[in-house]
Design a protein around this motif. Sequence first.
Motif, PDB file in Angstrom:
ATOM      1  N   GLU A  93      -4.264   6.157   2.484  1.00 45.78           N
ATOM      2  CA  GLU A  93      -5.490   6.896   2.277  1.00 45.78           C
ATOM      3  C   GLU A  93      -6.677   5.977   2.498  1.00 45.78           C
ATOM      4  O   GLU A  93      -6.711   4.856   1.971  1.00 45.78           O
ATOM      5  N   ASN A  94      -7.618   6.417   3.328  1.00 44.32           N
ATOM      6  CA  ASN A  94      -8.840   5.647   3.615  1.00 44.32           C
ATOM      7  C   ASN A  94      -8.524   4.241   4.121  1.00 44.32           C
ATOM      8  O   ASN A  94      -9.148   3.264   3.735  1.00 44.32           O
ATOM      9  N   GLY A  95      -7.508   4.140   4.971  1.00 47.28           N
ATOM     10  CA  GLY A  95      -7.186   2.848   5.571  1.00 47.28           C
ATOM     11  C   GLY A  95      -6.435   1.904   4.657  1.00 47.28           C
ATOM     12  O   GLY A  95      -6.253   0.742   5.018  1.00 47.28           O
ATOM     13  N   GLN A  96      -5.992   2.335   3.517  1.00 48.41           N
ATOM     14  CA  GLN A  96      -5.206   1.506   2.616  1.00 48.41           C
ATOM     15  C   GLN A  96      -3.923   2.233   2.250  1.00 48.41           C
ATOM     16  O   GLN A  96      -3.842   3.468   2.302  1.00 48.41           O
ATOM     17  N   SER A  97      -2.914   1.458   1.873  1.00 54.08           N
ATOM     18  CA  SER A  97      -1.615   2.011   1.527  1.00 54.08           C
ATOM     19  C   SER A  97      -1.265   1.633   0.086  1.00 54.08           C
ATOM     20  O   SER A  97      -1.491   0.487  -0.332  1.00 54.08           O
ATOM     21  N   PHE A  98      -0.733   2.602  -0.630  1.00 53.60           N
ATOM     22  CA  PHE A  98      -0.319   2.380  -2.017  1.00 53.60           C
ATOM     23  C   PHE A  98       1.054   3.022  -2.222  1.00 53.60           C
ATOM     24  O   PHE A  98       1.367   4.047  -1.618  1.00 53.60           O
ATOM     25  N   GLY A  99       1.832   2.414  -3.103  1.00 52.93           N
ATOM     26  CA  GLY A  99       3.146   2.987  -3.368  1.00 52.93           C
ATOM     27  C   GLY A  99       3.903   2.218  -4.428  1.00 52.93           C
ATOM     28  O   GLY A  99       3.358   1.315  -5.083  1.00 52.93           O
ATOM     29  N   ILE A 132       2.932  -1.585  -5.130  1.00 52.82           N
ATOM     30  CA  ILE A 132       2.517  -2.277  -3.917  1.00 52.82           C
ATOM     31  C   ILE A 132       1.195  -1.714  -3.431  1.00 52.82           C
ATOM     32  O   ILE A 132       0.943  -0.511  -3.526  1.00 52.82           O
ATOM     33  N   ALA A 133       0.335  -2.605  -2.924  1.00 51.50           N
ATOM     34  CA  ALA A 133      -0.939  -2.209  -2.337  1.00 51.50           C
ATOM     35  C   ALA A 133      -1.146  -3.028  -1.075  1.00 51.50           C
ATOM     36  O   ALA A 133      -0.920  -4.252  -1.073  1.00 51.50           O
ATOM     37  N   ALA A 134      -1.567  -2.387   0.027  1.00 48.17           N
ATOM     38  CA  ALA A 134      -1.757  -3.077   1.304  1.00 48.17           C
ATOM     39  C   ALA A 134      -3.091  -2.684   1.905  1.00 48.17           C
ATOM     40  O   ALA A 134      -3.507  -1.523   1.826  1.00 48.17           O
ATOM     41  N   ASP A 135      -3.772  -3.654   2.520  1.00 44.10           N
ATOM     42  CA  ASP A 135      -5.052  -3.407   3.178  1.00 44.10           C
ATOM     43  C   ASP A 135      -4.806  -2.942   4.604  1.00 44.10           C
ATOM     44  O   ASP A 135      -5.031  -3.671   5.580  1.00 44.10           O
ATOM     45  N   GLY A 136      -4.335  -1.753   4.749  1.00 46.95           N
ATOM     46  CA  GLY A 136      -4.021  -1.206   6.054  1.00 46.95           C
ATOM     47  C   GLY A 136      -2.950  -0.149   5.915  1.00 46.95           C
ATOM     48  O   GLY A 136      -2.425   0.107   4.833  1.00 46.95           O
TER      49      GLY A 136
END
Length: 498
Positions: free
Chosen positions: A61-67, A13-17
Amino acid sequence: MDDTAKYLIHARIAADGVVERSDVVGAVFGQTEGLLGDELDLRDLQQSSKVGRIDVEISSENGQSFGELTIATSLDKAATAVLGASLETIERVGPCRASIEVTSIEDVRAAKRRAVVDRAKELLATAFDETAISSEELLADVRESAQVEEITEYAGLPAGPSVTSSDAIIVVEGRADVLQLLSYGIKNAIGVEGTNVPDAVASLTAEKTVTVFVDGDRGGELILRELLQVGDVDYVVFAPADQSVEDLSREAVHGLLREKVAADRIADSKNIRETIAGLIETGDLGLAMTDADDHTTQAAATEPEPTSSTDSERMTDSEPPTDSPTEVEVIPTSSDELSDGAESAAAVDSEPTTTASGETVDVEPTADADHPEPTDTESTDSGAGDPTQTDTDRPATLRSHVRAVIGDETGTARLLSDSFELLAEVDPEALVETLETAADPFAVVLDGELTQQQLDVAAQRGLDHVVARSTGEFVKQPVGTRVLTAEQLRAAEIDVEA
């Protein structure tokens, strides 16, 4: 659900925030509701235990979320594939735009099948070994049982039947060693049963010729040092490094006893085992047996063997027998051993040979005998476990801890802080409990196979690194904990400085 799961859906998953775990779980339920009909509704499937809980590991990290997220299912392949594809329809997580990509669908049963096959191979190779026994083994068992029955006690200590009557004794560590020597025909051994040498043994050493035969570890060295202080020791023998007297073969026992070292040569030595190995290598054993000693020793060792008239004449012409001590008394257990009695006298310093003219001469043992050279491990073994060791002596990097635990095959696990200081060192079986109670653990080094339970607890405690000798089959692997084998760490030349 973990016990009945057939498949694991792994997705990225990747999110812009910045989003959290609860946002991802809510998006999965909310945006797939009604999409696949009633039979594949995610909430209904969870209530009927056909779908497990949604595991989410996410970081920002840096305004983005990854997982990553993992869903366990007990559905068939088609239904599992449809459910996985539905996750990729999610476009938003919380207030942020997001995307989900299914990376793999893992068959949990395949990992179990591999474990079953590996275990079956191991059982096939080892579990049936005891079902077949040869005639020689049957006869050996009977002979040993007859000899074991002859074990006696001296002042409450395990001893061979000839300890009181023999002029020489062999002092060993415990009952098992006495039994093993007795099974090889050596009847004059006595066990001290621990590092605290009994007064009875100390008194006995003043009356007889004493050979100390101890295990090749630090415990054996401690017993020898105490015997040298409280008793009168004549000769010293060490088993090979990290081996016990009870584990040695008949040939090894007799060979080591032939290479015994005079006790006065090692009295002031700091590393006794290393000193003995050097003396054996050079052949400088410090032995001072006379011709009469040789004849007396061999006569006792070969007593069951009949002698010819020629042999009797030679014995008459030679020096008269003296009261010199007999190091080993051998019980002949077969006709073959009767003929080999002279060769198996375990405590003979030098063996006489007969020349063409009928004269008896002594042949001194040479340095060509087969004996191991001292290794670095042996030379430093006496310092192992020294409680005075300071913190500055401890490894300062992750790789140095790996070398100390896995490279030296300690069979333990170390728990480290973020500065790679040692928090605890325990057996692998106690690692889970130690992880749960340790304060701020950062890394684990394990000399063994890393299990799923150990990895789960390490991830829950927020460990950054886990280094093990090997890893098992993982049903799920956390994102935040880095798992490496010692081989992978060496290959990548990772060295995290403290």
